[in-house]
Design a protein around this motif. Structure first.
Motif, PDB file in Angstrom:
ATOM      1  N   THR A 153     -54.223 -15.728  -5.847  1.00  0.00           N
ATOM      2  CA  THR A 153     -55.588 -15.241  -6.018  1.00  0.00           C
ATOM      3  C   THR A 153     -55.475 -13.722  -6.178  1.00  0.00           C
ATOM      4  O   THR A 153     -54.378 -13.188  -6.256  1.00  0.00           O
ATOM      5  N   GLU A 194     -61.161 -16.933  -8.407  1.00  0.00           N
ATOM      6  CA  GLU A 194     -60.308 -17.688  -9.332  1.00  0.00           C
ATOM      7  C   GLU A 194     -58.941 -17.888  -8.682  1.00  0.00           C
ATOM      8  O   GLU A 194     -58.353 -16.952  -8.142  1.00  0.00           O
ATOM      9  N   ALA A 254     -58.285 -22.625 -11.424  1.00  0.00           N
ATOM     10  CA  ALA A 254     -59.450 -23.310 -10.852  1.00  0.00           C
ATOM     11  C   ALA A 254     -60.368 -22.258 -10.246  1.00  0.00           C
ATOM     12  O   ALA A 254     -59.931 -21.145  -9.940  1.00  0.00           O
ATOM     13  N   ARG A 255     -61.633 -22.609 -10.078  1.00  0.00           N
ATOM     14  CA  ARG A 255     -62.576 -21.669  -9.460  1.00  0.00           C
ATOM     15  C   ARG A 255     -63.119 -22.263  -8.167  1.00  0.00           C
ATOM     16  O   ARG A 255     -63.471 -23.437  -8.100  1.00  0.00           O
ATOM     17  N   ASN A 256     -63.176 -21.409  -7.127  1.00  0.00           N
ATOM     18  CA  ASN A 256     -63.829 -21.784  -5.877  1.00  0.00           C
ATOM     19  C   ASN A 256     -64.926 -20.741  -5.646  1.00  0.00           C
ATOM     20  O   ASN A 256     -64.677 -19.681  -5.079  1.00  0.00           O
ATOM     21  N   GLY A 257     -66.100 -21.016  -6.155  1.00  0.00           N
ATOM     22  CA  GLY A 257     -67.181 -20.031  -6.116  1.00  0.00           C
ATOM     23  C   GLY A 257     -66.817 -18.856  -7.021  1.00  0.00           C
ATOM     24  O   GLY A 257     -66.588 -19.023  -8.214  1.00  0.00           O
ATOM     25  N   THR A 280     -57.123 -31.380  -2.981  1.00  0.00           N
ATOM     26  CA  THR A 280     -58.107 -31.431  -1.902  1.00  0.00           C
ATOM     27  C   THR A 280     -57.529 -30.736  -0.680  1.00  0.00           C
ATOM     28  O   THR A 280     -56.528 -31.169  -0.113  1.00  0.00           O
ATOM     29  N   LEU A 333     -60.585 -28.819  -5.612  1.00  0.00           N
ATOM     30  CA  LEU A 333     -60.309 -27.833  -6.657  1.00  0.00           C
ATOM     31  C   LEU A 333     -59.687 -28.542  -7.851  1.00  0.00           C
ATOM     32  O   LEU A 333     -58.697 -29.259  -7.707  1.00  0.00           O
ATOM     33  N   ARG A 335     -56.153 -32.206  -9.550  1.00  0.00           N
ATOM     34  CA  ARG A 335     -57.195 -32.087  -8.520  1.00  0.00           C
ATOM     35  C   ARG A 335     -56.525 -32.000  -7.152  1.00  0.00           C
ATOM     36  O   ARG A 335     -55.791 -32.903  -6.746  1.00  0.00           O
ATOM     37  N   VAL A 392     -62.595 -27.170   2.095  1.00  0.00           N
ATOM     38  CA  VAL A 392     -62.894 -26.576   0.777  1.00  0.00           C
ATOM     39  C   VAL A 392     -63.257 -27.726  -0.168  1.00  0.00           C
ATOM     40  O   VAL A 392     -62.652 -28.793  -0.095  1.00  0.00           O
ATOM     41  N   PRO A 393     -64.256 -27.510  -1.047  1.00  0.00           N
ATOM     42  CA  PRO A 393     -64.538 -28.560  -2.040  1.00  0.00           C
ATOM     43  C   PRO A 393     -63.303 -28.803  -2.915  1.00  0.00           C
ATOM     44  O   PRO A 393     -62.476 -27.896  -3.087  1.00  0.00           O
TER      45      PRO A 393
END
Lengths: 104, 159
Positions: free
Chosen positions: A52, A37, A31-34, A91, A98, A89, A95-96
């Motif tokens: 990460t 990765e 998944a990417r958070n900004g 949560t 993921l 998914r 954080v948005p």
């Protein structure tokens, strides 16, 4: 009915508490958070790794029911997730959401 | 009519049904807590009722007590003694939930899993129902007690 049959009959309720199977979920996800990765590895033995570039966090995972997964951290935290087809998914606070997709 | 209701309420078969239900319930409840002891310790801590040094000890001891007592209920071994222990545990749980409801603490019960609905008066009512079942088993259970099978054999050998 023999005594052994009787004991088996009395133990049946205990067997209903067996863990759900994990056979369809194990594998590697991403998944990417900004710019970052995040990789998720779900092992067949119920163990997993969140990694990460800078961190690698071990955890246990369990499938709660159809469509839900929990990641259990060593410190005693639980991260609930939703299984959406092949994706997962998660949560996390602050954080948005993921969305982890399976890696080929 | 009254006699029939009394016979039903004091029935050893009803006590057996309660015993197997409670036994299965306690085994099921303990399995998750044993697997995830760290989570259970955070649940215990969230009740804010016991000193911090006792949290981890309780998180380790309580689930094993539950699973052993649950298995003994299922097998029908030392039922009277086990119901006293289970009744004690349930009373402690009920009191802890009751106190936190009075505090308006937004915590989950943690009775079966870490992530559950917040505690409510329904949780108290549910636990009181289980205490009632435990009392019933204590006084009226006499069917399919495994230890009695072996104790009967021992008595026959002795005589």
């Amino acid at each position: 009915m023999t005594r052994r049959d009787l004991l088996l009959l009395m133990l049946l309720p205990a067997f209903t508490a067996c863990a759900p199977d994990r056979d369809t979920l194990p594998g590697d996800y991403s998944a990417r958070n900004g710019e970052i990765e995040i990789r998720l590895r779900l092992g067949k033995d119920g163990k997993g790794v969140w990694s990460t570039d800078t961190d690698e966090i071990p955890f246990k995972w369990s499938r709660r029911d159809e469509g839900h997964i929990w990641l259990h951290t060593v410190a005693g935290g639980v991260i609930p997730g939703i299984i959406e087809g092949e994706d997962i998914r998660l949560t996390l606070p602050g954080v948005p959401p993921l969305v982890f997709t399976p890696l080929p | 009519m009254t006699a029939a209701i009394r016979a039903l309420l004091t029935s050893p078969w009803l006590a057996l049904a309660f015993r197997l239900y409670l036994g299965g319930l306690f085994v099921y409840a303990a399995m998750y807590k044993i697997n995830y002891a760290a989570e259970f310790s955070t649940t215990i801590a969230s009740y804010r009722l016991i000193p911090y040094w006792a949290v981890n000890v309780m998180a380790l001891v309580m689930p094993w007590t539950e699973i052993i007592c649950g298995a003994m209920l299922l097998l029908g071994v030392r039922v009277k003694s086990v119901t006293v222990i289970i009744g004690g545990l349930l009373s402690v749980f009920t009191l802890a939930i009751f106190i936190n409801l009075l505090r308006n603490a937004p915590i989950s019960c943690g009775c079966f899993h870490t992530l559950e609905d917040p505690i409510s008066w329904w949780t108290v009512l549910r636990d009181l129902t289980w205490i009632g079942m435990t009392v019933h088993v204590h006084y009226f259970d006499s069917v399919l007690q495994t230890d009695q099978l072996f104790l009967g054999k021992l008595r026959r050998i002795h005589t």
